[in-house]
Design an enzyme around this catalytic site. Structure first.
Site, short mmCIF file in Angstrom:
data_model
loop_
_atom_site.label_atom_id
_atom_site.label_comp_id
_atom_site.label_asym_id
_atom_site.label_seq_id
_atom_site.Cartn_x
_atom_site.Cartn_y
_atom_site.Cartn_z
N LYS A 149 -0.91 -3.16 19.49
CA LYS A 149 -0.68 -3.59 21.04
C LYS A 149 -0.28 -3.68 21.91
O LYS A 149 0.72 -4.28 22.17
CB LYS A 149 -1.85 -4.68 20.44
N GLU B 193 12.94 -7.58 17.82
CA GLU B 193 13.07 -7.83 19.56
C GLU B 193 13.38 -8.58 20.60
O GLU B 193 11.32 -8.57 21.32
CB GLU B 193 13.26 -5.95 20.09
N LEU B 194 13.16 -9.82 19.77
CA LEU B 194 13.16 -10.69 21.05
C LEU B 194 14.13 -11.20 22.32
O LEU B 194 15.11 -10.26 22.78
CB LEU B 194 13.12 -11.99 19.93
N CYS C 291 15.27 -7.89 28.58
CA CYS C 291 16.03 -8.48 27.53
C CYS C 291 17.47 -8.76 27.46
O CYS C 291 17.68 -9.57 27.04
CB CYS C 291 15.05 -8.91 26.26
N1 LIG Z 1 14.31 -7.93 22.35
C1 LIG Z 1 13.60 -7.19 23.38
O1 LIG Z 1 13.26 -5.81 23.48
C2 LIG Z 1 12.49 -7.52 24.41
C3 LIG Z 1 12.33 -8.69 24.48
N2 LIG Z 1 11.73 -9.74 25.58
C4 LIG Z 1 11.20 -10.80 25.66
O2 LIG Z 1 9.58 -11.03 25.70
C5 LIG Z 1 9.34 -11.67 26.92
C6 LIG Z 1 8.75 -11.59 28.23
O3 LIG Z 1 7.92 -10.80 27.66
P1 LIG Z 1 6.33 -11.52 27.05
O4 LIG Z 1 5.44 -10.23 26.74
O5 LIG Z 1 5.92 -12.50 28.05
O6 LIG Z 1 6.77 -11.51 25.97
P2 LIG Z 1 5.23 -12.59 25.05
O7 LIG Z 1 6.21 -12.74 24.02
O8 LIG Z 1 4.64 -13.86 25.52
O9 LIG Z 1 4.75 -11.47 24.90
C7 LIG Z 1 4.51 -10.24 24.27
C8 LIG Z 1 3.93 -9.38 23.59
O10 LIG Z 1 3.42 -10.82 22.69
C9 LIG Z 1 1.48 -10.93 22.70
N3 LIG Z 1 1.31 -12.09 22.51
C10 LIG Z 1 1.62 -13.00 23.27
N4 LIG Z 1 1.14 -14.36 22.21
C11 LIG Z 1 1.35 -13.71 20.64
C12 LIG Z 1 0.43 -14.09 19.86
N5 LIG Z 1 0.69 -14.97 19.21
N6 LIG Z 1 0.24 -13.16 18.72
C13 LIG Z 1 0.29 -12.26 19.37
N7 LIG Z 1 0.42 -11.47 20.28
C14 LIG Z 1 1.00 -12.37 21.41
C15 LIG Z 1 1.16 -10.41 23.80
O11 LIG Z 1 -0.07 -9.79 24.39
C16 LIG Z 1 2.88 -9.29 24.26
O12 LIG Z 1 1.95 -7.99 24.27
C17 LIG Z 1 11.08 -12.14 27.27
O13 LIG Z 1 11.34 -13.99 26.46
C18 LIG Z 1 12.02 -11.50 27.02
O14 LIG Z 1 13.12 -11.23 26.49
C19 LIG Z 1 10.47 -8.65 26.47
C20 LIG Z 1 10.48 -7.52 26.12
C21 LIG Z 1 12.10 -6.69 25.19
O1 LIG Z 2 12.60 -5.14 27.80
C1 LIG Z 2 13.79 -5.00 27.61
O2 LIG Z 2 13.55 -5.82 28.14
C2 LIG Z 2 14.30 -3.38 27.41
O3 LIG Z 2 14.29 -3.56 26.01
C3 LIG Z 2 15.30 -3.14 28.25
S1 LIG Z 2 16.16 -2.06 27.57
O4 LIG Z 2 15.75 -1.31 26.29
O5 LIG Z 2 15.54 -1.14 29.03
O6 LIG Z 2 17.76 -2.14 28.26
#
Ligand SMILES: NC(=O)C1=CN([C@@H]2O[C@H](COP(=O)(O)OP(=O)(O)OC[C@H]3O[C@@H](n4cnc5c(N)ncnc54)[C@H](O)[C@@H]3O)[C@@H](O)[C@H]2O)C=CC1
Ligand SMILES: O=C(O)[C@H](O)CS(=O)(=O)O
Length: 485
Positions: free
Chosen positions: A184, A260-261, A294
């Protein structure tokens, strides 16, 4: 004036408007708008899956799981290579689609598509390197063998900030390991995932192996993907808050889970650093995707003695960055939506009210956020303890090495960290003490399919990419052969 419409794609068959299940496009009466974040224009409507239909994807994957895991590693490798080649052939259209729905500058979108393809290419080879073990038995009439088998059907939920690479980073490993896959994507950026599905069809990947469910009821869809008994593993990339919720839900059926948060990366510039290199590295680590990654530098610690000269170099480089329409010659696109802009504004205003100084403020369109430098920041400020997810550089100063390491570790997150120094003793001492999953040393961009991407503490667990990345999709099985003569 640059037109911002899907009509700009060379191959409009890549624009898909409904979930992809078992090789078919599932229509539904309800639809939702996909919006261009730069000008809030509606790009297209996408069928809003009824959560009761999500199980169709689970059944489709379950029905073909045995056949898929019984393909040979070479066969799976060939499917992945065909998929990667098709993504490469359609790179320009995929990049345009990504910029239109997510906003990042076209050059960054191209970079993300290539980065996403690199995971498929990497795992097309790793598929052929799933090895087992033999071990000494207790007697000569025994033989111990350890094999690895795919965990089974995998479900995933991915974010909007990398709508291509966050999917291929999971799907490529899952398919390589012999697992069928359901994802999703974010409802904010579904088009990149659906184009990927179309190309999986063209690559001949069997129906049911790769499925994409799109809809606005993330909660209800997530409940199916985290609790359905026929899903063996759940992988999530997104915020820590949502990750905690989904982990709890997945516990109901004891699924294998990868998380991956969020992150809160420190970026330390020691007094012996190459200041020009550090400033260049910080521009990359802070402002990629307009700060919406992130692994972005979230707190910048400068040795007191080099603060002034570094800020002069860094500020001059920042002034070169132009914010605007990702389809034009800019280096900073819009933020994903108004809520994201409001969140960044609140953090900045709060920091200033708590004593931060506005050192530099760039220009931005109504849907962007101006590149900003705040100085005199302290760890107690909200902006230091939260993931900014915007183009705001927060400057802290330090005089003592142990103190800055303590400050850098003062966060619940542990994803990425960065530091610049040319002293090998300081480099090893600092790298060993920083509590993060990934560390850039004299480097601001560390993402690489060959390296293990992931975090510690509340940035999650599991690794994606590298040879470690396959382990999350494999189960170890111990065979004890007895009564051998
Ligand atoms: N560690 C990593 O590789 C990454 C971490 N992030 C983190 O995610 C955040 C930004 O991305 P967002 O999309 O706004 O994050 P988000 O956590 O709000 O959404 C991510 C996904 O989860 C889904 N989602 C949201 N609430 C849900 C629920 N209750 N049940 C099931 N699915 C749900 C959304 O529709 C989306 O597909 C930031 O905190 C960022 O750091 C984002 C990308 C990579
Ligand atoms: O969603 C993200 O922030 C990515 O994981 C960062 S990266 O993999 O493009 O560095």
């Amino acid at each position: 004036m640059t037109t911002s419409s899907l009509k700009q794609l060379t191959d409009n068959s890549l624009v898909k408007n409904s979930s992809f299940i078992n090789g078919n496009w599932l229509k539904s009466s309800a639809t939702f708008d996909v919006v261009n974040p730069f000008n809030n224009s509606v790009l297209t409507q996408v069928a809003d899956i009824n959560p009761s239909d999500v199980e169709k994807a689970v059944i489709a994957a379950k029905n073909v799981q045995l056949a898929w895991q019984n393909t040979t590693a070479n066969e799976r490798s060939e499917y992945l290579k065909k998929w990667a080649n098709l993504l490469t052939e359609n790179l320009e259209d995929l990049a345009l689609l990504l910029t239109l729905e997510q906003g990042k500058p076209l050059a960054e979108a191209r970079g993300e598509i290539k980065y996403g393809i690199s995971y498929i290419e990497w795992f097309s080879e790793e598929a052929k390197r799933v090895y087992g073990d033999t071990m000494p038995a207790l007697s000569n009439s025994q033989q111990i063998i350890v094999t690895k088998q795919p965990v089974g059907v995998v479900a995933a939920i991915t974010p909007w900030n990398f709508p291509n690479a966050m999917i291929t980073r999971k799907a490529a490993a899952a398919l390589a390991a012999g697992c069928c896959f359901i994802v999703k994507p974010s409802e904010l950026t579904p088009l990149s995932a659906l184009a990927m599905a179309e190309l999986s069809l063209q690559a001949g990947i069997p129906n049911g192996v790769f499925n994409v469910v799109v809809g606005t009821n993330a909660k209800a869809i997530g409940e199916v993907l985290t609790t359905h008994p026929d899903i063996a593993k759940f992988s999530f990339t997104g915020s820590t808050a949502v990750g905690k919720l989904l982990t709890k839900q997945a516990a109901s059926t004891v699924k294998r889970v990868s998380m991956e948060l969020g992150g809160n990366a420190p970026f330390i510039v020691f007094d012996d650093a190459d200041l020009e290199a550090a400033a260049t590295g910080l521009i990359a680590a802070k402002f990629r995707n307009a700060g919406q990654t992130c692994v972005c530098a979230n707190r910048i610690y400068l040795a007191e003695s080099i603060k002034q000269p570094f800020l002069e170099i860094f500020t001059e480089k920042l002034k070169q960055l132009k914010q605007g329409n990702g389809l034009e010659d800019v280096q900073l696109g819009p933020l994903i939506n108004k809520a994201a802009i409001d969140k960044v504004s609140t953090l900045v205003n709060n920091a200033i009210s708590q004593g931060a100084t506005l050192h530099y403020l760039g220009e931005a369109s109504a849907t962007g956020y101006p590149a900003t430098i705040l100085t005199n920041c302290t760890n107690s400020m909200e902006i230091a303890q939260n993931e900014i997810f915007g183009p705001v550089a927060t400057i802290f100063t330090f005089t003592n090495e142990q103190e800055v390491i303590k400050q850098a570790n003062d966060t619940e997150y542990g994803l990425a960290a960065y530091f610049y120094s040319q002293n090998i003793n300081r480099i090893m001492h600092t790298a060993n003490q920083l509590k993060f999953g990934m560390i850039g040393i004299n480097e601001g961009i560390i993402s690489n399919a060959a390296a293990p991407f992931g975090g510690v503490k509340q940035s999650g667990y599991g690794r994606e990419g590298s040879h470690y990345g396959l382990d999350d999709y494999l189960e170890v099985k111990y065979l004890c052969l007895g009564n051998l003569v």
